[in-house]
Scaffold this motif. Structure first.
Motif, mmCIF file in Angstrom:
data_model
loop_
_atom_site.group_PDB
_atom_site.id
_atom_site.type_symbol
_atom_site.label_atom_id
_atom_site.label_comp_id
_atom_site.label_asym_id
_atom_site.label_seq_id
_atom_site.Cartn_x
_atom_site.Cartn_y
_atom_site.Cartn_z
ATOM 1 N N VAL A 75 38.953 40.949 32.453
ATOM 2 C CA VAL A 75 38.680 42.377 32.402
ATOM 3 C C VAL A 75 37.199 42.601 32.682
ATOM 4 O O VAL A 75 36.346 42.036 32.002
ATOM 5 N N ARG A 76 36.922 43.409 33.678
ATOM 6 C CA ARG A 76 35.558 43.837 34.005
ATOM 7 C C ARG A 76 35.552 45.358 34.010
ATOM 8 O O ARG A 76 36.604 45.983 34.105
ATOM 9 N N PRO A 77 34.385 45.968 33.958
ATOM 10 C CA PRO A 77 34.355 47.441 33.931
ATOM 11 C C PRO A 77 35.072 48.074 35.120
ATOM 12 O O PRO A 77 35.747 49.088 34.970
ATOM 13 N N GLU A 78 34.980 47.464 36.297
ATOM 14 C CA GLU A 78 35.537 48.071 37.503
ATOM 15 C C GLU A 78 36.885 47.519 37.933
ATOM 16 O O GLU A 78 37.530 48.063 38.826
ATOM 17 N N SER A 79 37.332 46.411 37.313
ATOM 18 C CA SER A 79 38.583 45.807 37.776
ATOM 19 C C SER A 79 39.214 44.927 36.708
ATOM 20 O O SER A 79 38.587 44.573 35.716
ATOM 21 N N VAL A 80 40.461 44.594 36.975
ATOM 22 C CA VAL A 80 41.251 43.713 36.128
ATOM 23 C C VAL A 80 41.927 42.698 37.038
ATOM 24 O O VAL A 80 42.449 43.059 38.091
ATOM 25 N N THR A 81 41.895 41.424 36.637
ATOM 26 C CA THR A 81 42.610 40.386 37.382
ATOM 27 C C THR A 81 43.566 39.699 36.420
ATOM 28 O O THR A 81 43.182 39.334 35.308
ATOM 29 N N VAL A 82 44.806 39.534 36.860
ATOM 30 C CA VAL A 82 45.843 38.885 36.066
ATOM 31 C C VAL A 82 46.363 37.700 36.873
ATOM 32 O O VAL A 82 46.637 37.833 38.070
ATOM 33 N N ALA A 83 46.486 36.549 36.217
ATOM 34 C CA ALA A 83 47.002 35.343 36.863
ATOM 35 C C ALA A 83 48.147 34.781 36.034
ATOM 36 O O ALA A 83 48.052 34.690 34.811
ATOM 37 N N VAL A 84 49.230 34.400 36.712
ATOM 38 C CA VAL A 84 50.404 33.821 36.061
ATOM 39 C C VAL A 84 50.583 32.406 36.605
ATOM 40 O O VAL A 84 50.655 32.206 37.820
ATOM 41 N N TRP A 85 50.650 31.431 35.699
ATOM 42 C CA TRP A 85 50.761 30.019 36.067
ATOM 43 C C TRP A 85 52.216 29.559 36.022
ATOM 44 O O TRP A 85 52.973 29.955 35.144
ATOM 45 N N ASP A 86 52.585 28.686 36.976
ATOM 46 C CA ASP A 86 53.897 28.038 36.928
ATOM 47 C C ASP A 86 53.755 26.582 37.354
ATOM 48 O O ASP A 86 52.675 26.134 37.725
ATOM 49 N N ASN A 87 54.852 25.824 37.301
ATOM 50 C CA ASN A 87 54.815 24.397 37.603
ATOM 51 C C ASN A 87 55.410 24.048 38.972
ATOM 52 O O ASN A 87 55.833 22.921 39.181
ATOM 53 N N ARG A 88 55.434 24.967 39.904
ATOM 54 C CA ARG A 88 55.968 24.709 41.245
ATOM 55 C C ARG A 88 54.868 24.861 42.293
ATOM 56 O O ARG A 88 54.841 25.840 43.038
ATOM 57 N N PRO A 89 53.951 23.887 42.382
ATOM 58 C CA PRO A 89 52.833 24.039 43.318
ATOM 59 C C PRO A 89 53.259 24.042 44.776
ATOM 60 O O PRO A 89 52.570 24.605 45.623
ATOM 61 N N GLU A 90 54.391 23.443 45.058
ATOM 62 C CA GLU A 90 54.837 23.336 46.448
ATOM 63 C C GLU A 90 55.453 24.621 46.983
ATOM 64 O O GLU A 90 55.613 24.783 48.187
ATOM 65 N N GLY A 130 50.953 22.535 39.350
ATOM 66 C CA GLY A 130 51.214 23.949 39.211
ATOM 67 C C GLY A 130 50.344 24.790 40.124
ATOM 68 O O GLY A 130 49.572 24.293 40.929
ATOM 69 N N LYS A 131 50.536 26.072 39.980
ATOM 70 C CA LYS A 131 49.771 27.047 40.758
ATOM 71 C C LYS A 131 49.649 28.306 39.930
ATOM 72 O O LYS A 131 50.333 28.478 38.924
ATOM 73 N N ARG A 132 48.771 29.184 40.397
ATOM 74 C CA ARG A 132 48.661 30.488 39.755
ATOM 75 C C ARG A 132 48.813 31.558 40.817
ATOM 76 O O ARG A 132 48.233 31.461 41.901
ATOM 77 N N VAL A 133 49.605 32.541 40.508
ATOM 78 C CA VAL A 133 49.759 33.716 41.356
ATOM 79 C C VAL A 133 48.988 34.814 40.648
ATOM 80 O O VAL A 133 49.200 35.070 39.464
ATOM 81 N N TRP A 134 48.059 35.428 41.367
ATOM 82 C CA TRP A 134 47.155 36.381 40.738
ATOM 83 C C TRP A 134 47.116 37.691 41.518
ATOM 84 O O TRP A 134 47.466 37.741 42.699
ATOM 85 N N PHE A 135 46.685 38.727 40.828
ATOM 86 C CA PHE A 135 46.443 40.022 41.475
ATOM 87 C C PHE A 135 45.282 40.707 40.776
ATOM 88 O O PHE A 135 45.001 40.451 39.613
ATOM 89 N N SER A 136 44.611 41.561 41.523
ATOM 90 C CA SER A 136 43.514 42.369 40.985
ATOM 91 C C SER A 136 43.833 43.837 41.190
ATOM 92 O O SER A 136 44.394 44.222 42.223
ATOM 93 N N LEU A 137 43.448 44.624 40.219
ATOM 94 C CA LEU A 137 43.574 46.078 40.278
ATOM 95 C C LEU A 137 42.197 46.674 40.049
ATOM 96 O O LEU A 137 41.450 46.195 39.196
ATOM 97 N N ARG A 138 41.894 47.706 40.794
ATOM 98 C CA ARG A 138 40.614 48.396 40.640
ATOM 99 C C ARG A 138 40.760 49.520 39.639
ATOM 100 O O ARG A 138 41.718 50.277 39.683
ATOM 101 N N GLU A 139 39.804 49.661 38.764
ATOM 102 C CA GLU A 139 39.833 50.726 37.764
ATOM 103 C C GLU A 139 39.718 52.101 38.425
ATOM 104 O O GLU A 139 40.307 53.065 37.961
ATOM 105 N N ASP A 140 39.010 52.159 39.541
ATOM 106 C CA ASP A 140 38.822 53.452 40.221
ATOM 107 C C ASP A 140 39.999 53.843 41.103
ATOM 108 O O ASP A 140 39.973 54.867 41.757
#
Length: 147
Positions: A75-90, A130-140
């Motif tokens: 969490v930052r003032p201008e944005s939020v990033t969420v990452a979800v980890w799983d065990n299927r790197p391939e 594993g891998k992480r699938v992530w996304f960012s959202l802007r507060e503005d």
């Protein structure tokens, strides 16, 4: 849930929580992320984050054998990033464009449409799996960055 303070940037706060992978994991994850964002003053992003984390955790539930789903939130003032980890790197998630009559297959399409940015990354450690699938959202509410 744990909190990690970033010493480089005191305005960034990081959180992590884990849920057992199962039928209820998407609901638990989306509610936890939404409540966290509301509590940290990011209520404008909470609905989009709820939708996107639900889609990604649903993919983990449907397509992996990951026993525990780890979710990182930055969490930052201008944005939020969420990452979800799983065990299927391939297996890299793909954006599919489902036909109107199809019941599923729109999760990553929603992520691509709603997020300011999104992607997949793999841990730097050679032995890590594993891998992480992530996304960012802007507060503005800024539009998605051009690809």
């Amino acid at each position: 849930m744990s909190t990690v303070e970033d010493n480089k940037n005191a305005l960034r706060k990081s959180f992590r929580f884990s849920v057992p992978n199962g039928r209820t994991a998407p609901q638990i994850a989306r509610d936890m992320v939404a409540y966290l964002l509301i509590l940290t003053g990011h209520s404008r992003t909470s609905d989009s984050a709820r939708l996107l984390v639900s889609e990604i955790v649903t993919n983990v539930y449907q397509h992996t054998s990951t026993p525990i789903v780890h979710i990182d939130i930055s969490v930052r003032p201008e944005s939020v990033t969420v990452a979800v980890w799983d065990n299927r790197p391939e297996e890299r998630p793909r954006v599919l464009y489902a036909h109107a009559e199809q019941l599923g297959g729109r999760g990553m399409q929603l992520v691509a449409q709603e997020a300011a940015q999104w992607g997949v990354s793999w841990p730097a450690e050679r032995d890590a799996r594993g891998k992480r699938v992530w996304f960012s959202l802007r507060e503005d509410g800024a539009e998605r960055a051009a690809a």
